[in-house]
Design a protein around this motif. Structure first.
Motif, PDB file in Angstrom:
ATOM      1  N   LYS A   1      -5.208  -8.221  32.627  1.00 53.62           N
ATOM      2  CA  LYS A   1      -4.350  -7.916  31.611  1.00 53.62           C
ATOM      3  C   LYS A   1      -5.081  -8.634  30.249  1.00 53.62           C
ATOM      4  O   LYS A   1      -5.920  -9.332  30.448  1.00 53.62           O
ATOM      5  CB  LYS A   1      -3.135  -8.760  31.682  1.00 53.62           C
ATOM      6  N   ALA A   2      -4.573  -8.713  29.121  1.00 48.56           N
ATOM      7  CA  ALA A   2      -4.996  -8.849  28.105  1.00 48.56           C
ATOM      8  C   ALA A   2      -3.999  -9.453  26.913  1.00 48.56           C
ATOM      9  O   ALA A   2      -2.934  -8.976  27.106  1.00 48.56           O
ATOM     10  CB  ALA A   2      -6.002  -8.001  27.369  1.00 48.56           C
ATOM     11  N   GLY A   3      -4.511  -9.949  25.944  1.00 44.53           N
ATOM     12  CA  GLY A   3      -3.524 -10.556  24.636  1.00 44.53           C
ATOM     13  C   GLY A   3      -2.304 -11.056  25.396  1.00 44.53           C
ATOM     14  O   GLY A   3      -2.219 -11.879  26.218  1.00 44.53           O
ATOM     15  N   LEU A   4      -1.018 -10.532  24.535  1.00 41.59           N
ATOM     16  CA  LEU A   4       0.313 -11.055  24.834  1.00 41.59           C
ATOM     17  C   LEU A   4       0.697 -11.004  26.238  1.00 41.59           C
ATOM     18  O   LEU A   4       1.319 -11.701  26.819  1.00 41.59           O
ATOM     19  CB  LEU A   4       1.229 -10.324  23.892  1.00 41.59           C
ATOM     20  N   TYR A   5       0.004  -9.978  27.159  1.00 43.39           N
ATOM     21  CA  TYR A   5       0.477  -9.828  28.445  1.00 43.39           C
ATOM     22  C   TYR A   5       0.112 -10.986  29.313  1.00 43.39           C
ATOM     23  O   TYR A   5       0.571 -11.195  30.392  1.00 43.39           O
ATOM     24  CB  TYR A   5       0.032  -8.613  28.960  1.00 43.39           C
TER      25      TYR A   5
END
Length: 153
Positions: free
Chosen positions: A44-48
Motif C-alpha cells: 500500500k501507499a499514502g493514507l492506506y
C-alpha cells in the motif's frame, strides 16, 4: 486501543525486482523474532498505510528508495520527521508525512513515533523477481538498522 509493541511495516512488491528489498528484511526479522515486535508486509501507499499501522503507537517503516544521490545498497535510517519532501523516490511511502498530518488533523489515531529505514535500489520498474547484487548484499545491514531503530523506539 494502542498496542504496547512495535510494528515493523515492510513495504514492497515481490514482482518489481529491488522493490522487494523490505520483504526480504521481513523474512529475516521473522526468522529471528524479537519479543514485542510485529512484522507486517504491505504494498500500500499514502493514507492506506494508516490501516496497516492501526493500533500501534511506534512504527518502523522499511522501504526501497531511489534518490539518485547515493549508491545502490546505501542504507538510510531516520525519524519520519526528518523527511521533508511531500513526495519521495519510493512508490509506497510517497506522501507518508503528508498523509499522517492530514489524518492527525482530522482526529484519526496515528502513531506518535515513526522511524524510516530505507535502502537505495537500482531496479524498481522491471517486472521480475530477485534483487540486484548491490541490494542483496545490503539486506543484512538493513536488518541491523531496523533492529537498532526498534531498540531506540
Amino acid at each position: 486501543m494502542t498496542s504496547p509493541g512495535i510494528l515493523v511495516l515492510c513495504l514492497g512488491n515481490p514482482l518489481r525486482r529491488d522493490d522487494a528489498a523490505a520483504l526480504r528484511v521481513a523474512d529475516a526479522l521473522e526468522a529471528e523474532p524479537e519479543p514485542g515486535v510485529t512484522v507486517r508486509r504491505s504494498a500500500k501507499a499514502g493514507l492506506y498505510l494508516l490501516d496497516d499501522m492501526e493500533g500501534f503507537d511506534r512504527v518502523v517503516v522499511v522501504d526501497a528508495v531511489r534518490t539518485g544521490a547515493f549508491a545502490a545498497g546505501t542504507v538510510h535510517s531516520v525519524p519520519l520527521e526528518e523527511i521533508r519532501a511531500p513526495g519521495g523516490p519510493s512508490p509506497h511511502a510517497i506522501g507518508l508525512p503528508s498523509a499522517l498530518a492530514l489524518a492527525r488533523d482530522a482526529g484519526a489515531p496515528v502513531p506518535s513515533r515513526i522511524h524510516v529505514v530505507a535502502v537505495e535500489v537500482l531496479e524498481m520498474e522491471t517486472i521480475g523477481e530477485g534483487l540486484t547484487p548491490e541490494v542483496e548484499r545490503a539486506i543484512p545491514e538493513v536488518v541491523e538498522a531496523v533492529r537498532r531503530a526498534v531498540a531506540a523506539l
